[in-house]
Design a protein around this motif. Structure first.
Motif, mmCIF file in Angstrom:
data_model
loop_
_atom_site.group_PDB
_atom_site.id
_atom_site.type_symbol
_atom_site.label_atom_id
_atom_site.label_comp_id
_atom_site.label_asym_id
_atom_site.label_seq_id
_atom_site.Cartn_x
_atom_site.Cartn_y
_atom_site.Cartn_z
ATOM 1 N N ASN A 444 0.847 -1.199 0.000
ATOM 2 C CA ASN A 444 0.000 0.000 0.000
ATOM 3 C C ASN A 444 0.879 1.244 0.000
ATOM 4 O OD1 ASN A 444 -2.335 1.502 -0.004
ATOM 5 N ND2 ASN A 444 -2.561 1.494 2.209
ATOM 6 N N ASP A 445 1.398 1.579 -1.200
ATOM 7 C CA ASP A 445 2.297 2.723 -1.325
ATOM 8 C C ASP A 445 1.691 3.828 -2.185
ATOM 9 O OD1 ASP A 445 2.338 1.241 -3.619
ATOM 10 O OD2 ASP A 445 4.485 1.368 -3.955
ATOM 11 N N ASN A 446 0.425 3.724 -2.527
ATOM 12 C CA ASN A 446 -0.231 4.760 -3.323
ATOM 13 C C ASN A 446 -1.500 5.208 -2.612
ATOM 14 O OD1 ASN A 446 1.188 4.906 -6.181
ATOM 15 N ND2 ASN A 446 1.086 2.749 -5.622
ATOM 16 N N ALA A 447 -1.568 6.497 -2.350
ATOM 17 C CA ALA A 447 -2.776 7.073 -1.752
ATOM 18 C C ALA A 447 -3.825 7.292 -2.845
ATOM 19 C CB ALA A 447 -2.452 8.399 -1.055
ATOM 20 N N PRO A 448 -5.109 7.280 -2.492
ATOM 21 C CA PRO A 448 -6.144 7.570 -3.497
ATOM 22 C C PRO A 448 -5.949 8.960 -4.099
ATOM 23 C CG PRO A 448 -7.106 6.627 -1.509
ATOM 24 C CD PRO A 448 -5.671 6.925 -1.180
ATOM 25 N N VAL A 449 -6.309 9.095 -5.369
ATOM 26 C CA VAL A 449 -6.184 10.361 -6.092
ATOM 27 C C VAL A 449 -7.546 10.683 -6.695
ATOM 28 C CG1 VAL A 449 -5.047 11.601 -7.960
ATOM 29 C CG2 VAL A 449 -3.750 9.972 -6.589
ATOM 30 N N ALA A 474 -12.360 8.682 -6.981
ATOM 31 C CA ALA A 474 -10.916 8.616 -6.761
ATOM 32 C C ALA A 474 -10.418 7.260 -7.241
ATOM 33 C CB ALA A 474 -10.574 8.836 -5.281
ATOM 34 N N SER A 475 -9.164 7.220 -7.598
ATOM 35 C CA SER A 475 -8.551 5.978 -8.087
ATOM 36 C C SER A 475 -7.334 5.656 -7.236
ATOM 37 C CB SER A 475 -8.161 6.109 -9.553
ATOM 38 O OG SER A 475 -7.240 7.169 -9.735
ATOM 39 N N ASP A 476 -7.058 4.371 -7.129
ATOM 40 C CA ASP A 476 -5.898 3.886 -6.385
ATOM 41 C C ASP A 476 -5.307 2.720 -7.174
ATOM 42 O OD1 ASP A 476 -4.054 2.750 -4.548
ATOM 43 O OD2 ASP A 476 -5.211 3.540 -2.867
ATOM 44 N N PRO A 477 -4.071 2.854 -7.666
ATOM 45 C CA PRO A 477 -3.503 1.778 -8.509
ATOM 46 C C PRO A 477 -3.132 0.524 -7.745
ATOM 47 C CG PRO A 477 -1.883 3.505 -8.156
ATOM 48 C CD PRO A 477 -3.160 4.000 -7.535
ATOM 49 N N ASP A 478 -3.235 0.523 -6.413
ATOM 50 C CA ASP A 478 -2.881 -0.679 -5.663
ATOM 51 C C ASP A 478 -3.923 -1.771 -5.897
ATOM 52 O OD1 ASP A 478 -0.564 0.421 -4.555
ATOM 53 O OD2 ASP A 478 -1.707 1.442 -3.018
ATOM 54 N N LEU A 479 -3.597 -2.973 -5.420
ATOM 55 C CA LEU A 479 -4.455 -4.129 -5.618
ATOM 56 C C LEU A 479 -5.179 -4.490 -4.326
ATOM 57 C CD1 LEU A 479 -2.332 -6.567 -7.819
ATOM 58 C CD2 LEU A 479 -4.252 -5.162 -8.539
ATOM 59 N N GLN A 531 -13.348 12.708 1.973
ATOM 60 C CA GLN A 531 -12.117 11.922 2.140
ATOM 61 C C GLN A 531 -12.282 10.573 1.456
ATOM 62 O OE1 GLN A 531 -10.822 9.902 5.973
ATOM 63 N NE2 GLN A 531 -9.390 11.610 5.932
ATOM 64 N N ALA A 532 -11.275 10.197 0.685
ATOM 65 C CA ALA A 532 -11.186 8.865 0.076
ATOM 66 C C ALA A 532 -10.083 8.097 0.797
ATOM 67 C CB ALA A 532 -10.891 8.966 -1.409
ATOM 68 N N ARG A 533 -10.431 6.938 1.340
ATOM 69 C CA ARG A 533 -9.477 6.149 2.133
ATOM 70 C C ARG A 533 -9.465 4.719 1.607
ATOM 71 N NH1 ARG A 533 -7.397 6.299 7.444
ATOM 72 N NH2 ARG A 533 -8.404 8.311 7.707
ATOM 73 N N ASP A 534 -8.254 4.196 1.419
ATOM 74 C CA ASP A 534 -8.164 2.799 0.998
ATOM 75 C C ASP A 534 -8.189 1.886 2.216
ATOM 76 O OD1 ASP A 534 -5.586 2.842 2.104
ATOM 77 O OD2 ASP A 534 -4.641 3.261 0.194
ATOM 78 N N GLN A 535 -8.164 0.573 1.967
ATOM 79 C CA GLN A 535 -8.272 -0.406 3.048
ATOM 80 C C GLN A 535 -6.928 -1.028 3.388
ATOM 81 O OE1 GLN A 535 -11.282 -0.620 4.492
ATOM 82 N NE2 GLN A 535 -11.928 0.905 2.982
ATOM 83 N N GLY A 536 -5.837 -0.381 2.983
ATOM 84 C CA GLY A 536 -4.511 -0.919 3.275
ATOM 85 C C GLY A 536 -4.168 -0.802 4.747
ATOM 86 N N SER A 537 -3.022 -1.335 5.077
ATOM 87 C CA SER A 537 -2.547 -1.269 6.455
ATOM 88 C C SER A 537 -1.076 -0.841 6.434
ATOM 89 C CB SER A 537 -2.694 -2.625 7.153
ATOM 90 O OG SER A 537 -2.227 -2.547 8.488
ATOM 91 N N PRO A 538 -0.785 0.405 6.822
ATOM 92 C CA PRO A 538 -1.751 1.433 7.266
ATOM 93 C C PRO A 538 -2.506 2.017 6.076
ATOM 94 C CG PRO A 538 0.453 2.360 7.189
ATOM 95 C CD PRO A 538 0.607 0.886 6.880
ATOM 96 N N ALA A 539 -3.707 2.510 6.368
ATOM 97 C CA ALA A 539 -4.554 3.067 5.319
ATOM 98 C C ALA A 539 -4.031 4.440 4.887
ATOM 99 C CB ALA A 539 -6.001 3.189 5.810
#
Length: 923
Positions: A444-449, A474-479, A531-539
């Motif tokens: 999780n190295d990309n924040a939502p854009v 918003a888009s997030d290229p992570d998986l 706010q757009a937040r992904d579900q990564g750890s850390p988010a």
């Protein structure tokens, strides 16, 4: 080593490296760890403590996971103590054959961190094989003419053991004619020669039976026997003779089948049959790679040679003449290595997934290369093909580590096809390539854009609750969870408690919903921080601003502030001088609209008129002016029905009724107003008596206070202080003075007095005559009548005080209505002229309410509830300011209130000369 054949469960461990050398060389260990054990050790026998020799403690074993990496599982490592154990049968003869040194080489692999160690276990031979002859019976034909010292090569025995355990000597049973000589070939193998000690005599003995014993030097020694049958033949004096006793030849391993290796030659001095020589292999059953021409002695290849399997062949040839005499020679064929084997690569501990944030030098895989060729043909080097973020590091001989050598980014390259090429140093060199696929694991190295840096949404008011008003994306290229985005409201300029009742956002789709119908008049704009937040750890999260503009709709009809109806529903009237000239400003219709822009742009239209053409109405100002002078036939009472329309589509409207009376005084106007008397209202009569009673009590209280004050001031004041209490004069109080109007405004002012006559009247005075004379006074009489009208003839000696400034509006307090300012008919914004007129109208309306008993009671002690309405402190601070709603034609701006915010609303007032039409006069 000890010796013994009964018990083989023991092992002698002989590590070659001394402990102190091992500790010194451990960081850069490249030489193998050596052990020496006897063959045929039972399974589970301990070879040595591998973990201790590698410098690993017992506590490290569970994490290091020490194990053996070998193609043939001869050994294993105990997980508890790290000891190297025998896992399968060790037969040195099966593993190494006749090699003088039998060593099993394998690698020990340790993890966390991963490392690679070479282990060499030398297997010592034990005497487990006895010598064996190929044939249990050997037959010889020896001519009786054979001279002593003649030699006969006997069939050799074979012992699979090596060293002292192998065949060491031959023994012959005792006899008189023969002795045995032990001979040794160039390869070290031994064979027996039978030597004739004395001549044979066939007539004495035709045959001999001897026993040949083959012995080794094992402990205990083993042996085997073969029977020699010697037949004495008639004389064949000369045996065949080879041109060489030993033939040596080198042969490349890639020769074709049928290639001539060499040709042996032998001669026999005998003649006839005794000179006919035939060639043969002494051990034909063991020779599978070559063919021998028995007549010519030519040796050819039968099968393919392989240097990696057999490097040298030693063949014994026999030449036999027709008389049965034989001769032997040895042919040694050396197989020459050819670069015919491609390098091989074996991957061990290959990592399946690689994190994209892996640091430089992160271990990926262990690679082992090998080449069956020897010399330069077996020297192998490895390299990576292409530009990849990896590199190979040499771990030890023929072993490499594949590690990272660059920054990995799964979003750019999710996987790499890494091709490794191994090339030997042969001429020509041979190579092989292996391609492995390395998968990069997402981090999780990309924040939502957000797709936009900010969002602006226009929402018309009166929207249906629950409707979607906007959508953010918003888009997030992570998986996986690292790229799964949820939306929420992070902040807002709305009240936090009321935020949920205004808007909500869908956590999955980012759709913003309106929770209620918006009202442009209450809320024109608000701003949200989504706010757009992904579900990564850390988010990781990102914020975006969403500004919502509430658009106006024409949902408010104009509201007429002036003229207003009385409390009882009766219409108010305005008086007009009979001598009014054309263009005379009669009154002004004041209206407001709570909408904005065009929806609040008001226009005024005459719907009905008693006398069309007598009055003109300003389209934008609402000003009512005389269009011509009053004629003799014109009625004194005129009625105008005015419609106020806004600029919306469709437009909304309101109506106002103007009652205009042409008269020079109130007494002159009253007969016109009494044409249509209003029926008495019992409730109004009751209110009237209540007001009279309260007024009487207030007047008595006021008289008592005034009397007390007069007695107090009598000692220090002149008699002029009592001027108001002289007989025939009204008692003067603080005059209620409206603002002085300029020319062109309403021409009448008013006085409220309590006269001694006991009769209530309204006295209208000319502004330019009586305001300056100071005759507007509030009087009281002894009869207790409420607000009687009186004309004091003796009040001219007291000049009226200037009007209280509290009566005037500040610029911020003036109501900014669309009809309260002067202007032209072209739609430009008018100037404010009628603020004071509105004040005067409100005071008169309130006074009329007080007269008929409908006014609010209890306004203050001694004032009969009128202080709050008519006192000098009365302002229009509660009148709503609608200037911000009004659209200026030709401009995209609206007027704003310079005074700030006003929340409340006050009832609109009327002009000072307005009276209730049809109101019954109270006596």
């Amino acid at each position: 080593m000890g010796s013994g054949s009964g018990d083989r469960g023991w092992a002698e461990r002989r590590p070659v490296l001394f402990p102190f050398l091992l500790s010194l060389l451990w960081p850069a260990l490249s030489e193998p760890i050596r052990y020496r054990i006897p063959e045929e050790m039972p399974q589970g026998s301990v070879v040595g403590n591998l973990a201790k020799d590698l410098g690993l403690s017992v506590r490290e074993l569970p994490t290091r996971k020490l194990r053996v990496s070998s193609e043939k599982p001869y050994f294993t490592v105990s997980a508890e103590r790290g000891e190297l154990l025998v896992s399968s049968r060790l037969d040195r003869e099966q593993i190494c054959g006749k090699k003088p040194v039998c060593a099993v080489e394998f690698e020990a692999v340790a993890e966390n961190p991963s490392d690679f160690y070479h282990v060499n276990v030398e297997i010592e031979d034990i005497n487990d094989h006895s010598p064996k002859f190929m044939h249990n019976s050997i037959e010889l034909q020896i001519s009786e003419s054979t001279k002593p010292e003649a030699r006969f090569i006997l069939g050799s025995a074979h012992d699979a053991d090596i060293g002292t355990n192998s065949l060491q000597s031959y023994q012959l049973s005792p006899n008189d004619h023969f002795l045995l000589v032990n001979k040794e070939k160039l390869d070290g193998s031994k064979y027996p020669e039978l030597v004739l000690k004395m001549p044979l005599d066939r007539e004495e003995q035709k045959s001999y039976h001897l026993t040949l014993t083959a012995l080794d030097c094992g402990d205990p020694p083993l042996s085997s026997t073969a029977q020699i049958h010697i037949l004495v033949t008639d004389a064949n004096d000369n045996p065949p003779v080879f041109t060489q006793e030993l033939y040596r030849v080198g042969l490349p391993e890639n020769v074709f089948l049928g290639t001539t290796v060499l040709r042996v030659m032998a001669t026999d001095q005998d003649e006839g049959v005794n000179a006919e020589i035939t060639f043969s292999f002494t051990e034909a059953s063991q020779i599978t790679q070559f063919d021998l021409n028995s007549t010519t002695g030519e040796i050819t290849t039968r099968n393919t040679l392989d240097f990696e399997e057999v490097k040298e062949y030693s063949i014994v040839l026999e030449a036999r003449d027709g008389g049965g005499m034989i001769a032997q020679c040895t042919v040694e064929i050396e197989v020459l290595d050819v670069n015919d084997n491609n390098p091989e690569m074996i991957f061990q501990s290959l990592t399946d997934l690689i994190l994209e944030d892996a640091k430089l030098g992160t271990y990926i895989a262990l690679l082992k290369v090998r080449d069956k060729d020897s010399g330069d043909n077996g020297e192998v080097t490895c390299k990576l093909e292409g530009d990849v973020p990896f590199k190979l590091l040499t771990s030890s001989r023929n072993t490499y580590k594949l590690v990272t050598d660059g920054v990995l980014d799964r979003e750019q390259t999710p996987e790499y096809n890494v091709t490794i090429t191994a090339t030997d140093r042969g001429k020509p060199p041979l190579s092989s390539s292996t391609t492995i696929t390395l998968h990069i694991t997402d981090v999780n190295d990309n924040a939502p854009v957000f797709q936009q840096s900010a969002y602006l949404v226009h929402v018309p008011e009166n929207n249906p609750p629950g409707a979607s008003i906007a959508q953010v994306s918003a888009s997030d290229p992570d998986l996986g969870p690292n790229g799964h985005i949820s939306y929420a409201i992070a902040a807002s300029d709305l009240e936090p408690r009321a935020l949920s009742s205004y808007v909500s956002v869908s956590a999955q789709s980012g759709v913003v919903f309106a929770q209620r119908a918006f009202d442009h008049e209450q809320l024109r704009a608000f701003e949200l921080t989504l706010q757009a937040r992904d579900q990564g750890s850390p988010a990781l999260s990102a914020n975006v601003s969403l500004r919502v503009l509430v658009g106006d709709r024409n949902d408010n009809a104009p509201r007429v502030l002036y003229p207003a109806l009385g409390p009882d529903g009766s219409a108010l009237f305005d008086t007009v001088p009979r001598a009014a000239q054309p263009g005379y400003l009669v009154t002004k219709v004041v209206a407001v609209d709570a909408d904005s822009g065009h929806n609040a742009w008001l226009s005024y239209h005459v719907l009905q008129a008693s006398e069309p053409g007598l009055f003109s109405l300003g389209l934008r100002t609402g000003e009512v002016r005389t269009a011509r002078a009053l004629g003799e036939r014109d009625a004194a009472r005129q009625r105008l029905l005015v419609a106020v329309r806004d600029g919306g589509k469709p437009p909304l409207s309101a109506t106002a009724t103007l009652l205009l009376v042409f008269a020079d005084s109130l007494q002159e106007a009253l007969p016109d107003l009494s044409d249509h008397p209003t029926p008495s209202d019992p409730q109004a009569e009751l209110q009237f008596y209540l007001v009279v009673a309260l007024a009487l009590i207030s007047v008595l209280f006021l008289l008592a206070v005034i009397l007390a004050v007069a007695l107090r001031l009598r000692r220090s004041s002149s008699p002029t202080t009592w001027g108001c209490f002289q007989p025939g004069l009204c008692t003067k109080t603080r005059p209620v003075v409206p603002p002085i109007y300029n020319e062109g405004t309403l021409p009448y002012s008013y006085n409220l007095c309590v006269a001694q006559g006991g009769k209530t009247e309204f006295n209208f005075l000319k502004c330019n005559e009586q305001l300056n004379s100071g005759q507007d006074i509030l009087c009281d009489d002894s009869s207790g009548a409420l607000f009687p009208l009186c004309n004091s003839s003796e009040s001219t000696s007291h000049q009226q005080a200037p009007p209280n400034t509290d009566w005037r509006f500040s610029q911020a307090q003036r109501p900014g209505t669309s009809g309260s300012q002067n202007g032209d008919e072209t739609g430009t914004w008018p100037n404010n002229q009628f603020d004071t007129e509105m004040l005067q109208a409100m005071i008169l309306a309130s006074a009329s309410e007080a007269a008929d008993g409908s006014s609010t009671l209890g306004g203050g002690a001694g004032t009969m509830g009128l202080s709050a309405r008519y006192g000098p402190q009365f302002t229009l601070q509660h009148v709503p300011d609608y200037r911000q709603n009004v659209y200026i034609p030709g401009s995209n701006a609206t007027l704003t209130n310079a005074a700030g915010k006003r929340d409340g609303k006050a009832p609109a007032g009327g002009n000072g000369n307005k009276k209730k039409s049809g109101k019954k006069e109270k006596k």
